[in-house]
Design an enzyme around this catalytic site. Structure first.
Site, PDB file in Angstrom:
ATOM      1  N   LYS A   1       6.912  -5.536 -33.891  1.00 61.12           N
ATOM      2  CA  LYS A   1       7.164  -6.685 -34.717  1.00 61.12           C
ATOM      3  C   LYS A   1       6.138  -6.556 -35.944  1.00 61.12           C
ATOM      4  CE  LYS A   1       5.054 -10.820 -33.878  1.00 61.12           C
ATOM      5  NZ  LYS A   1       4.637 -12.093 -33.318  1.00 61.12           N
TER       6      LYS A   1
ATOM      7  N   GLU B   1     -13.014 -41.835 -37.259  1.00 57.67           N
ATOM      8  CA  GLU B   1     -13.853 -41.146 -36.204  1.00 57.67           C
ATOM      9  C   GLU B   1     -13.916 -41.272 -34.895  1.00 57.67           C
ATOM     10  OE1 GLU B   1     -17.827 -42.007 -37.746  1.00 57.67           O
ATOM     11  OE2 GLU B   1     -17.760 -41.365 -39.729  1.00 57.67           O
TER      12      GLU B   1
ATOM     13  N   GLY C   1       9.976 -18.249 -34.155  1.00 58.13           N
ATOM     14  CA  GLY C   1      10.748 -17.157 -34.608  1.00 58.13           C
ATOM     15  C   GLY C   1      10.503 -15.744 -33.826  1.00 58.13           C
TER      16      GLY C   1
ATOM     17  N   ARG D   1      -5.664 -17.284 -32.424  1.00 60.27           N
ATOM     18  CA  ARG D   1      -4.950 -16.199 -33.161  1.00 60.27           C
ATOM     19  C   ARG D   1      -5.842 -15.816 -34.427  1.00 60.27           C
ATOM     20  NH1 ARG D   1       0.736 -19.029 -33.282  1.00 60.27           N
ATOM     21  NH2 ARG D   1      -0.456 -21.058 -33.194  1.00 60.27           N
TER      22      ARG D   1
END
Ligand code: R5P
Length: 310
Positions: A190, A36, A223, A93
């Site tokens: 992509k 914690e 990637g 994202r």
């Protein structure tokens, strides 16, 4: 006005404070034996406007929790207003349901930051501008485009360059950079067959014999960028430079970059990566500390932030 730092990127916080000619607020941040987080503000901040700096980078959950607890401590110490300065906004994202029965974590994180007590958020190159609308408080989204454009003008021959977006989502960003450099635009189509995997389907635009400048908000596994560079080279690109704001660089990303056809990767210090990239001359880091401190100064003086990008 006072500036306080959580622990994810102390180096950047120190530079921001230095630019503002301030000392970071004296704060104790430690963990209990069970993990914690304990935060204590060691000086009086009653009635102050506080800017608390924390990137939600790896370990994202610990760093997020630290930020939330810090905002709560500031609120309970009677700060007049609290600005969460989040150079790298993790979870961004996950801003929509790509497949059914998933969370929109970017919205959840926005709620948590607001509910903890933040009055304003300052961040950099948000993955999607719409995330500003997940908050019911002001959000200043700063752009690194001017920093990148300055670096490109200084270091790359501008004849025959083209800006490249590595996916459809990044077109606006690549176009903005292209505008500053008077360069054309190419777009990579992509696809993601699975989370964390990317495939190049097509390249839209003529890249033959051109110096390609790929720009993106995040490099994570590497990637996307490595595949994009390979595809550009296969289409006859002369050389490939990459400008990315947030260097998440997880797993073997640094090695992938080292072994790729990319000539140089330029990132910012929104995430502290000094250990990961210390032996890599292929990766260069540009600081956003001046940009951040200037934005903080302007917010504090109630002057325009957007004019920083004109
Ligand atoms: C996704 O839309 C982002 O803008 C980046 O392109 C992505 O996060 C990069 O991830 P990776 O380096 O793992 O391919």
């Amino acid at each position: 006005m006072k500036v306080l730092s959580c622990t994810s990127n102390i180096k950047l916080s120190n530079n921001i404070a230095k630019n503002l000619k301030l000392k970071l607020v004296n704060t104790t941040i430690k963990n209990f034996a069970d993990g914690e987080i304990y935060i204590e503000i060691n000086e009086n901040i009653r009635g102050n406007s506080i800017f608390v700096i924390q990137s939600i980078s790896h370990p994202a959950n610990d760093n997020l929790m630290e930020l939330l607890i810090c905002i709560d401590a500031l609120k309970r110490s009677s700060a007049k207003n609290i600005t969460a300065v989040i150079p790298y906004f993790g979870y961004a994202r996950q801003d929509r349901k790509v497949v059914p029965r998933t969370s929109i974590s970017a919205k959840l994180v926005s709620n948590l930051i607001m509910n903890a007590g933040a009055h304003r958020v300052v961040t950099v190159d948000l993955h999607a501008g719409q995330i500003q609308g997940f908050f019911d408080i002001p959000v200043d989204n700063l752009f690194t485009t001017p920093i990148f454009a300055r670096h490109i003008k200084k270091n790359i021959n501008l004849k025959n360059i083209i800006c490249v977006s590595p996916d459809i989502g990044g077109v606006e960003r690549a176009r903005a950079l292209g505008k500053r450099l008077n360069a054309g635009l190419a777009i990579i189509d992509k696809r993601r067959p699975a989370p964390g995997k990317s495939e190049v389907m097509n390249i839209i635009g003529d890249v033959e014999n051109k110096s390609c400048i790929i720009t993106d908000d995040i490099i994570d596994s590497g990637g996307t960028i490595v595949n994009a560079a390979k595809a550009l080279k296969n289409k006859g690109a002369k050389e490939v430079y990459v400008y990315i704001t947030h260097a998440v660089l997880s797993g073997s990303a640094v090695d992938k970059i080292k072994n790729s056809s990319i000539k140089k990767l330029i990132v910012t210090d929104s995430i502290d990566n000094s250990q990961k990239i210390k032996n890599t001359s292929k990766i260069e880091v540009l600081s956003i500390s001046t940009l951040m401190s200037e934005a903080i100064k302007r917010i504090s003086n109630s002057t325009s932030v957007s004019s920083l990008f004109k």
